[in-house]
Enzyme design. Structure first.
Site, PDB file in Angstrom:
ATOM      1  N   SER A 141       0.795  -1.228   0.000  1.00 30.02           N
ATOM      2  CA  SER A 141       0.000   0.000   0.000  1.00 30.02           C
ATOM      3  C   SER A 141       0.826   1.275   0.000  1.00 30.02           C
ATOM      4  O   SER A 141       0.283   2.373   0.148  1.00 30.02           O
ATOM      5  CB  SER A 141      -0.928   0.001   1.215  1.00 30.02           C
ATOM      6  OG  SER A 141      -0.192  -0.264   2.399  1.00 30.02           O
ATOM      7  N   GLU A 142       2.137   1.150  -0.188  1.00 31.58           N
ATOM      8  CA  GLU A 142       3.010   2.318  -0.087  1.00 31.58           C
ATOM      9  C   GLU A 142       2.590   3.449  -1.024  1.00 31.58           C
ATOM     10  O   GLU A 142       2.628   4.627  -0.636  1.00 31.58           O
ATOM     11  CB  GLU A 142       4.457   1.911  -0.378  1.00 31.58           C
ATOM     12  CG  GLU A 142       5.139   1.124   0.726  1.00 31.58           C
ATOM     13  CD  GLU A 142       4.875  -0.380   0.646  1.00 31.58           C
ATOM     14  OE1 GLU A 142       5.552  -1.121   1.372  1.00 31.58           O
ATOM     15  OE2 GLU A 142       4.007  -0.793  -0.144  1.00 31.58           O
ATOM     16  N   VAL A 143       2.213   3.123  -2.266  1.00 30.66           N
ATOM     17  CA  VAL A 143       1.887   4.188  -3.224  1.00 30.66           C
ATOM     18  C   VAL A 143       0.695   5.024  -2.769  1.00 30.66           C
ATOM     19  O   VAL A 143       0.572   6.188  -3.145  1.00 30.66           O
ATOM     20  CB  VAL A 143       1.625   3.620  -4.642  1.00 30.66           C
ATOM     21  CG1 VAL A 143       2.915   3.115  -5.258  1.00 30.66           C
ATOM     22  CG2 VAL A 143       0.556   2.531  -4.621  1.00 30.66           C
ATOM     23  N   LEU A 145       0.331   6.142   0.036  1.00 31.50           N
ATOM     24  CA  LEU A 145       0.875   7.133   0.964  1.00 31.50           C
ATOM     25  C   LEU A 145       1.898   8.024   0.271  1.00 31.50           C
ATOM     26  O   LEU A 145       2.592   8.809   0.909  1.00 31.50           O
ATOM     27  CB  LEU A 145       1.538   6.425   2.147  1.00 31.50           C
ATOM     28  CG  LEU A 145       0.632   5.509   2.956  1.00 31.50           C
ATOM     29  CD1 LEU A 145       1.462   4.714   3.958  1.00 31.50           C
ATOM     30  CD2 LEU A 145      -0.455   6.298   3.658  1.00 31.50           C
TER      31      LEU A 145
END
Length: 267
Positions: A141-143, A145
């Protein structure tokens, strides 16, 4: 397992009499998220276990309902607000943690008891085997953020391949345990109540094999995977099997098979 021994508060280390170590991320109040302290503690503990020849299997799991929610957001924000050098050093410590787990000399099993997000996916991919509860959920889910899964990318890409990464790295969407198995992130998915039994089944299979042979086989994979099959590789692999079968463990294994008994290491 023997009674839990805390070392330090962020981790719980449990040992049994068979050489099995269960290492639990112990920050359930924040879903076992990483910060600088947990990264340092986990790296140091893995270093100690890597040097321990008596540890035959390492099981990694999380306390509470989650496996690991990845990086703690407050820590990520504070790291980004540091100078360039300090920001890079923080990122490098996380990358070194992943490499330390990936390089462990004994077999490692991820016991994915719940949500594995971001860095939690990285921990899963770094283990040799992964068993997930049906209720586990995953996300890179980094993208979402505004960041990227940089430190974990070599291990996740190795597990799921670039085609699947193009979807899950870029969308940041959540996916279930069945999808995690389909794309190669985990080996097995079981009902939540059957998680311990499934992990123990793998542990039993590992303990039935020669301890030195298991470590040598893991090292063999690291040295042979994706290498060009040339004279150098052929000679290296021949030397490895020659060295292993000349040892006492191989003699015991062959004798036990011919005598129709269990080898001493599995007694």
């Amino acid at each position: 397992m023997k009674p839990a021994v805390k070392r330090p508060e962020t981790l719980i280390v449990e040992r049994d009499g068979r050489g099995v170590v269960r290492l639990t991320l112990n920050r359930p109040e924040i879903r076992n998220a990483f910060d600088g302290t947990l990264i340092n503690d986990l790296t140091a503990t893995l270093d100690q276990l890597a040097a321990d020849r008596e540890t035959r299997v390492l099981v990694l799991t999380g306390a509470g309902e989650a496996f690991s929610a990845g990086a703690e957001l407050g820590w990520m924000r504070s790291a980004a607000e540091q100078g360039d050098r300090e920001n890079f050093q923080d990122a490098l410590r996380l990358a070194e943690l992943m490499r330390r787990l990936d390089d462990m000399p004994m077999p490692t099993i991820a016991r994915v008891n719940g949500a594995a997000m971001g860095g939690g996916v990285g921990l899963t991919a770094c283990c040799d085997m992964a068993v997930a509860a049906e209720g586990a959920v995953f996300a890179l889910s980094e993208v979402r953020l505004g960041i990227i899964p940089g430190a974990i990318s070599p291990y996740v890409l190795r597990a799921i391949g670039p085609h699947e990464a193009r979807r899950y790295f870029l969308t940041g969407e959540r996916f279930d345990a069945a999808t995690a198995r389909r794309i190669g992130l985990v080996n097995e998915v079981v009902p939540d109540e059957g998680l311990d039994a499934a992990v123990e089944d793998l542990v039993g299979k590992l303990l039935a094999s020669g301890p030195k042979a298991v470590r040598a086989a893991k090292d063999l994979i690291a040295h042979v995977a994706l290498k060009e099959i040339d004279d150098l590789l052929i000679r290296d692999t021949a030397q490895r099997i020659a060295d292993q079968r000349a040892g006492a463990e191989a003699r015991e294994g062959l004798d036990a098979f011919l005598e129709k008994r269990k080898p001493r290491w599995s007694a």
